[in-house]
Design an enzyme around this catalytic site. Structure first.
Site, short mmCIF file in Angstrom:
data_model
loop_
_atom_site.label_atom_id
_atom_site.label_comp_id
_atom_site.label_asym_id
_atom_site.label_seq_id
_atom_site.Cartn_x
_atom_site.Cartn_y
_atom_site.Cartn_z
N GLY A 1 0.78 -1.24 0.00
CA GLY A 1 0.00 0.00 0.00
C GLY A 1 0.81 1.28 0.00
O GLY A 1 0.29 2.32 0.40
N MET B 1 -4.01 -6.65 -7.31
CA MET B 1 -3.46 -7.68 -8.19
C MET B 1 -4.51 -8.71 -8.63
O MET B 1 -4.22 -9.91 -8.68
CB MET B 1 -2.26 -8.35 -7.51
CG MET B 1 -1.18 -7.39 -7.08
SD MET B 1 -0.59 -6.28 -8.40
CE MET B 1 0.57 -7.35 -9.22
N HIS C 1 0.64 1.35 -13.16
CA HIS C 1 1.32 0.15 -13.66
C HIS C 1 2.81 0.45 -13.74
O HIS C 1 3.21 1.50 -14.24
CB HIS C 1 0.77 -0.22 -15.05
CG HIS C 1 1.36 -1.48 -15.58
ND1 HIS C 1 1.03 -2.72 -15.08
CD2 HIS C 1 2.30 -1.69 -16.53
CE1 HIS C 1 1.72 -3.64 -15.72
NE2 HIS C 1 2.50 -3.04 -16.60
N LEU D 1 -9.71 -7.61 -13.52
CA LEU D 1 -11.13 -7.31 -13.39
C LEU D 1 -11.88 -7.68 -14.67
O LEU D 1 -11.35 -7.51 -15.78
CB LEU D 1 -11.32 -5.82 -13.09
CG LEU D 1 -10.71 -5.39 -11.75
CD1 LEU D 1 -10.61 -3.87 -11.67
CD2 LEU D 1 -11.53 -5.93 -10.58
N ASN E 1 1.63 3.08 -2.55
CA ASN E 1 0.95 4.05 -3.43
C ASN E 1 -0.31 4.60 -2.78
O ASN E 1 -0.60 5.79 -2.90
CB ASN E 1 0.61 3.38 -4.77
CG ASN E 1 1.76 3.45 -5.75
OD1 ASN E 1 2.10 4.51 -6.24
ND2 ASN E 1 2.38 2.31 -6.00
N ASN F 1 -5.55 3.34 -12.69
CA ASN F 1 -4.61 2.29 -12.26
C ASN F 1 -3.20 2.83 -12.42
O ASN F 1 -2.93 3.64 -13.30
CB ASN F 1 -4.78 1.05 -13.14
CG ASN F 1 -3.83 -0.07 -12.74
OD1 ASN F 1 -3.66 -0.35 -11.55
ND2 ASN F 1 -3.20 -0.72 -13.71
C1 GAR Z 1 3.39 -0.94 -7.49
O1 GAR Z 1 4.67 -1.00 -8.03
C2 GAR Z 1 2.35 -0.90 -8.60
O2 GAR Z 1 2.76 -0.17 -9.71
C3 GAR Z 1 2.23 -2.36 -8.94
O3 GAR Z 1 2.25 -3.02 -7.70
C4 GAR Z 1 3.04 -2.27 -6.77
C5 GAR Z 1 2.24 -2.04 -5.52
O4 GAR Z 1 3.02 -1.47 -4.52
N1 GAR Z 1 1.03 -2.62 -9.65
C6 GAR Z 1 0.92 -3.58 -10.57
O5 GAR Z 1 1.82 -4.31 -10.88
C7 GAR Z 1 -0.46 -3.67 -11.20
N2 GAR Z 1 -0.42 -4.49 -12.35
P1 GAR Z 1 2.34 -0.77 -3.26
O6 GAR Z 1 1.38 -1.78 -2.66
O7 GAR Z 1 3.49 -0.48 -2.34
O8 GAR Z 1 1.65 0.47 -3.74
#
Ligand code: GAR
Length: 197
Positions: free
Chosen positions: A13, A91, A110, A94, A15, A108
């Protein structure tokens, strides 16, 4: 009127933290809910620590029935009345049915410079390809995976001695700058692309 933002996550979490912490002062939005498909997601406690409501809808009891899982997710979201839905390390892929209910209101992040490297293992794939730069993308969510209109991108250099982990850490720092910047603009009704640095 202040916009309400719900955030979906599956993991640590970081982000989500950057988004929630950005929504203060004259920001046009506030977090109304942080929800996870995973009881163990570290982001849940971080959201609670920030005074944001949290919820969990575990996908596992629904097995292959993604629509049934999403119906419960959707019902909980509706209770929180979000104007904007942010996926932040959520993850689960959807279904079109869920996406169509939120399209135009769902963002989103990525960890690649889309359209390169949709899906998983983006940093290893960038290194394997011999790329000299990498980055992250914030986009609107449409039914095709990691494919919606791009609202922002941030680039970082790839160093010769990078590992997927070192590159991920460099990209993540940019994610924490890019996603709040895009969310703020989006909440103001502005979809102009942001390019960082
Ligand atoms: C982040 O790097 C995000 O970009 C990626 O998961 C991580 C989550 O980190 N998202 C994906 O790969 C989606 N396909 P966080 O939980 O510390 O925010």
């Amino acid at each position: 009127m202040t916009k309400r933002v719900a955030i979906l996550l599956s993991g640590s979490g970081s982000n989500m933290v950057s988004l929630v912490d950005s929504m203060t002062g004259d920001h046009p939005a506030r977090a109304c809910l942080v929800m996870s498909n995973n009881h163990d997601a570290g982001g849940l406690q971080k959201a609670a620590d920030r005074g944001v409501d949290t919820a969990v809808v575990d996908h596992r009891p629904y097995g292959e029935d993604r629509a049934a899982f999403e119906d419960v997710l959707h019902a909980r979201l509706i209770e929180a009345r979000p104007d904007i839905l942010c996926l932040a390390g959520f993850m689960r892929v959807l279904t079109e049915g869920f996406v169509s209910r939120w399209q135009g209101r769902m963002l989103n992040i990525h960890p690649s410079l889309l359209p390169k490297y949709r899906g998983l293992n983006t940093h290893a794939r960038a290194l394997d390809a011999g790329d000299t730069s990498a980055g992250c993308t914030v986009h609107e969510v449409t039914p095709a995976l990691d494919d919606g209109p791009i609202l922002g991108q941030a680039q970082v250099p790839i160093h010769p001695d990078d590992t997927p982990q070192s590159l991920a850490a460099r990209v993540l720092e940019q994610e924490h700058i890019l996603y709040p910047a895009v969310l703020r603009q989006f909440a103001e009704g502005n979809r102009q692309m942001i390019a960082l640095p």
